[in-house]
Scaffold this motif. Structure first.
Motif, PDB file in Angstrom:
ATOM      1  N   THR A 186      10.973  -9.813  -5.429  1.00 41.47           N
ATOM      2  CA  THR A 186      10.361 -11.137  -5.532  1.00 41.47           C
ATOM      3  C   THR A 186      11.066 -12.139  -4.633  1.00 41.47           C
ATOM      4  O   THR A 186      10.420 -12.941  -3.946  1.00 41.47           O
ATOM      5  N   SER A 187      12.396 -12.117  -4.627  1.00 45.35           N
ATOM      6  CA  SER A 187      13.135 -13.050  -3.769  1.00 45.35           C
ATOM      7  C   SER A 187      12.892 -12.759  -2.296  1.00 45.35           C
ATOM      8  O   SER A 187      12.864 -13.673  -1.468  1.00 45.35           O
ATOM      9  N   LEU A 188      12.679 -11.473  -1.938  1.00 46.13           N
ATOM     10  CA  LEU A 188      12.365 -11.127  -0.552  1.00 46.13           C
ATOM     11  C   LEU A 188      11.016 -11.711  -0.139  1.00 46.13           C
ATOM     12  O   LEU A 188      10.882 -12.301   0.942  1.00 46.13           O
ATOM     13  N   ILE A 189      10.022 -11.582  -0.998  1.00 41.78           N
ATOM     14  CA  ILE A 189       8.693 -12.129  -0.688  1.00 41.78           C
ATOM     15  C   ILE A 189       8.756 -13.644  -0.563  1.00 41.78           C
ATOM     16  O   ILE A 189       8.139 -14.239   0.331  1.00 41.78           O
ATOM     17  N   GLN A 190       9.503 -14.304  -1.437  1.00 41.67           N
ATOM     18  CA  GLN A 190       9.647 -15.754  -1.352  1.00 41.67           C
ATOM     19  C   GLN A 190      10.312 -16.166  -0.044  1.00 41.67           C
ATOM     20  O   GLN A 190       9.903 -17.153   0.601  1.00 41.67           O
ATOM     21  N   ALA A 191      11.337 -15.399   0.379  1.00 39.95           N
ATOM     22  CA  ALA A 191      12.010 -15.706   1.637  1.00 39.95           C
ATOM     23  C   ALA A 191      11.075 -15.511   2.831  1.00 39.95           C
ATOM     24  O   ALA A 191      11.097 -16.289   3.791  1.00 39.95           O
ATOM     25  N   LEU A 192      10.229 -14.485   2.772  1.00 42.24           N
ATOM     26  CA  LEU A 192       9.284 -14.238   3.856  1.00 42.24           C
ATOM     27  C   LEU A 192       8.233 -15.343   3.946  1.00 42.24           C
ATOM     28  O   LEU A 192       7.846 -15.765   5.045  1.00 42.24           O
ATOM     29  N   THR A 207      -0.177 -13.071   9.456  1.00 39.61           N
ATOM     30  CA  THR A 207      -0.557 -12.859   8.061  1.00 39.61           C
ATOM     31  C   THR A 207       0.410 -11.864   7.434  1.00 39.61           C
ATOM     32  O   THR A 207       0.664 -10.807   8.003  1.00 39.61           O
ATOM     33  N   LEU A 208       0.945 -12.231   6.289  1.00 41.32           N
ATOM     34  CA  LEU A 208       1.909 -11.382   5.603  1.00 41.32           C
ATOM     35  C   LEU A 208       1.202 -10.590   4.520  1.00 41.32           C
ATOM     36  O   LEU A 208       0.537 -11.150   3.643  1.00 41.32           O
ATOM     37  N   SER A 209       1.321  -9.287   4.576  1.00 41.65           N
ATOM     38  CA  SER A 209       0.723  -8.407   3.574  1.00 41.65           C
ATOM     39  C   SER A 209       1.826  -7.632   2.876  1.00 41.65           C
ATOM     40  O   SER A 209       2.665  -6.997   3.533  1.00 41.65           O
ATOM     41  N   THR A 210       1.860  -7.701   1.548  1.00 40.35           N
ATOM     42  CA  THR A 210       2.910  -7.024   0.781  1.00 40.35           C
ATOM     43  C   THR A 210       2.295  -6.177  -0.318  1.00 40.35           C
ATOM     44  O   THR A 210       1.200  -6.460  -0.823  1.00 40.35           O
ATOM     45  N   SER A 211       3.018  -5.143  -0.716  1.00 39.33           N
ATOM     46  CA  SER A 211       2.592  -4.263  -1.803  1.00 39.33           C
ATOM     47  C   SER A 211       3.822  -3.546  -2.342  1.00 39.33           C
ATOM     48  O   SER A 211       4.902  -3.602  -1.749  1.00 39.33           O
ATOM     49  N   VAL A 212       3.667  -2.891  -3.466  1.00 36.99           N
ATOM     50  CA  VAL A 212       4.772  -2.130  -4.073  1.00 36.99           C
ATOM     51  C   VAL A 212       4.993  -0.863  -3.257  1.00 36.99           C
ATOM     52  O   VAL A 212       4.051  -0.137  -2.943  1.00 36.99           O
ATOM     53  N   TYR A 213       6.263  -0.609  -2.919  1.00 35.66           N
ATOM     54  CA  TYR A 213       6.607   0.577  -2.132  1.00 35.66           C
ATOM     55  C   TYR A 213       7.212   1.639  -3.046  1.00 35.66           C
ATOM     56  O   TYR A 213       8.042   1.345  -3.907  1.00 35.66           O
ATOM     57  N   HIS A 214       6.789   2.879  -2.837  1.00 38.11           N
ATOM     58  CA  HIS A 214       7.342   4.011  -3.584  1.00 38.11           C
ATOM     59  C   HIS A 214       7.945   4.996  -2.583  1.00 38.11           C
ATOM     60  O   HIS A 214       7.283   5.399  -1.627  1.00 38.11           O
ATOM     61  N   ALA A 249       3.775  -5.368 -10.059  1.00 39.53           N
ATOM     62  CA  ALA A 249       2.593  -5.162  -9.223  1.00 39.53           C
ATOM     63  C   ALA A 249       1.926  -6.491  -8.883  1.00 39.53           C
ATOM     64  O   ALA A 249       1.484  -6.706  -7.743  1.00 39.53           O
ATOM     65  N   ILE A 250       1.850  -7.404  -9.864  1.00 43.97           N
ATOM     66  CA  ILE A 250       1.251  -8.716  -9.624  1.00 43.97           C
ATOM     67  C   ILE A 250       2.066  -9.506  -8.602  1.00 43.97           C
ATOM     68  O   ILE A 250       1.536 -10.116  -7.672  1.00 43.97           O
ATOM     69  N   LYS A 251       3.390  -9.500  -8.765  1.00 46.23           N
ATOM     70  CA  LYS A 251       4.250 -10.294  -7.892  1.00 46.23           C
ATOM     71  C   LYS A 251       4.321  -9.737  -6.476  1.00 46.23           C
ATOM     72  O   LYS A 251       4.443 -10.497  -5.507  1.00 46.23           O
ATOM     73  N   TYR A 252       4.245  -8.422  -6.336  1.00 48.51           N
ATOM     74  CA  TYR A 252       4.454  -7.809  -5.029  1.00 48.51           C
ATOM     75  C   TYR A 252       3.166  -7.648  -4.224  1.00 48.51           C
ATOM     76  O   TYR A 252       3.222  -7.479  -3.011  1.00 48.51           O
ATOM     77  N   SER A 253       2.018  -7.679  -4.875  1.00 50.95           N
ATOM     78  CA  SER A 253       0.756  -7.396  -4.191  1.00 50.95           C
ATOM     79  C   SER A 253       0.154  -8.691  -3.647  1.00 50.95           C
ATOM     80  O   SER A 253      -0.119  -9.625  -4.409  1.00 50.95           O
TER      81      SER A 253
END
Length: 398
Positions: free
Chosen positions: A44-50, A169-176, A207-211
């Protein structure tokens, strides 16, 4: 049998545990505060920084994201160099003492945590001479401080690098990880019901926060359900937990226990954005406790002055409370209700009834804790050299 192995020592409840916990308690807040601009706490902190990076107009279609991993960092730390970096880190940030403890003493205590780790194998005693032990809280903090020294020059160069304005455009998702197995706590394991519910809800919250897109979230939601089905969770239990999680965003008459359109999905990240993750809350709490401790900023000329510090007396949170814990087992599923009933029947119309009864449970010990022998046999610990000298002394005296 000719198979090379690398022992990883676990120091949970070992003689150095308390020293390690104390060092971590007083030094980790310093690291959190001084390195918060270069530390990614969680996804979550990574997405906020991005997103902040994008708002500055620095994100371009040609932007490259680079990651690297230091293999076996905690257990491969050079011990003397790590201790020197620890003292340097504290000195650079203006500390001559931490909680009144001189840096020389801090280094000595850290040396005990790193070097005084031994284990027994094949009737021989081995000492760890490289890195720190797993399970030691201060090992993690020391490894982070060691990396501070390594990346300090890299961060300085990155700050000096100018970038041009661009759009993207920044696109994020959960990585496995490809090699990661889809295992979670099995539904057949002996845990209270709320543990299984929390695991499912935590996966959905991530999933909600990362997608960043509804489709990415739906893909992850399907992955989550299939993972829990694979681990023995009943479909009805998963659907019920899903429905409870999305209760504010779906109709109670809806046949599907999840979001079926993009509008409520876009609302959920906004609602969750004000809720810090567990890791973020822990870091904020540690930094907050540090800001009230300015002992290291007092100049030598002021140290002779006497200060009277009056501590506020905290109320006893356990007053008028009776807390009882028991090891959880499925056959004890009515234990809490039964104990409350017995307490009410036994102490009705007595002053004790004013005491609040709290009945909690602890999880069963896992297999690792059951199988690991924390203390070697007495014969191995006996100093044979001293024993032989004592016997020789007795013989000579005779």
């Amino acid at each position: 049998d000719g198979i090379p192995v690398r022992p990883i020592e676990n120091t949970i409840n070992a003689p150095t545990t308390n020293v390690s916990n104390y060092l971590d308690e007083i030094i980790r807040p310093i690291f959190d505060k001084e390195c918060q601009n270069t530390t990614i706490i969680d996804g979550t902190s990574l997405i906020q920084a991005l997103h902040q990076y994008m708002r500055k107009g620095l994100f371009k279609s040609t932007t490259l994201f680079c990651t690297f991993d230091v293999r076996n960092l905690y257990t491969m730390l050079p011990q003397e160099e790590a201790l020197n970096v620890l003292v340097e880190f504290l000195h650079v940030h203006g500390y001559t003492k931490v909680k009144g403890i001189p840096l020389e003493t801090i280094r000595l205590l850290a040396s005990i945590v790193l070097k005084e780790n031994v284990f027994v194998y094949g009737k021989k005693i081995y000492q760890q001479v490289l890195g720190g032990a797993m399970g030691s809280l201060f090992t993690l903090t020391l490894a982070n401080i060691f990396m501070w020294k390594w990346h300090k020059e890299l961060v300085r160069r990155q700050d000096m690098t100018g970038e041009y304005y661009g759009r993207g455009t920044l696109s994020t998702s959960v990585y496995h990880k490809p090699v990661a197995e889809p295992y979670v706590v099995p539904f057949t394991s002996d845990h209270p019901q709320h543990v299984f519910e929390n695991i499912v809800q935590t996966s959905l919250r991530r999933a909600i926060k990362y997608s960043s897109a509804f489709q990415s979230f739906n893909d992850e939601r399907r992955y989550i359900k299939s993972t829990f089905l694979y681990n023995g969770y009943p479909s009805s239990f998963i659907d019920k937990t899903f429905r409870n999680f999305f209760s504010d965003y779906i109709s109670s008459r809806s046949f599907l226990p999840f979001l079926d359109n993009e509008k409520p999905f876009l609302q959920m990240p906004i609602a969750l954005s004000g809720q810090p993750s567990r890791q973020q809350s822990q870091v904020d709490t540690r930094i907050a406790t540090l800001t009230t401790d300015n002992d290291h900023l007092i100049q030598e000329s002021d140290k002779k002055q006497e200060f009277t510090i009056q501590e506020n007396k905290k109320p006893n949170e356990f007053q008028n409370k009776l807390t009882i814990h028991y090891a959880h087992e499925d056959r004890f599923n009515t234990c809490k209700r039964d104990m409350h009933r017995i307490f009410q029947e036994t102490f009705a119309n007595t002053p004790i009834i004013e005491t609040k009864l709290i009945v909690g449970n602890r999880n069963q010990r896992n297999t690792m804790e059951e199988l690991i022998r924390k203390r070697p046999r007495q014969a191995i610990l006996k100093n044979k050299a001293k024993a032989s000298m004592i016997n020789e002394t007795k013989k000579s005296s005779l």
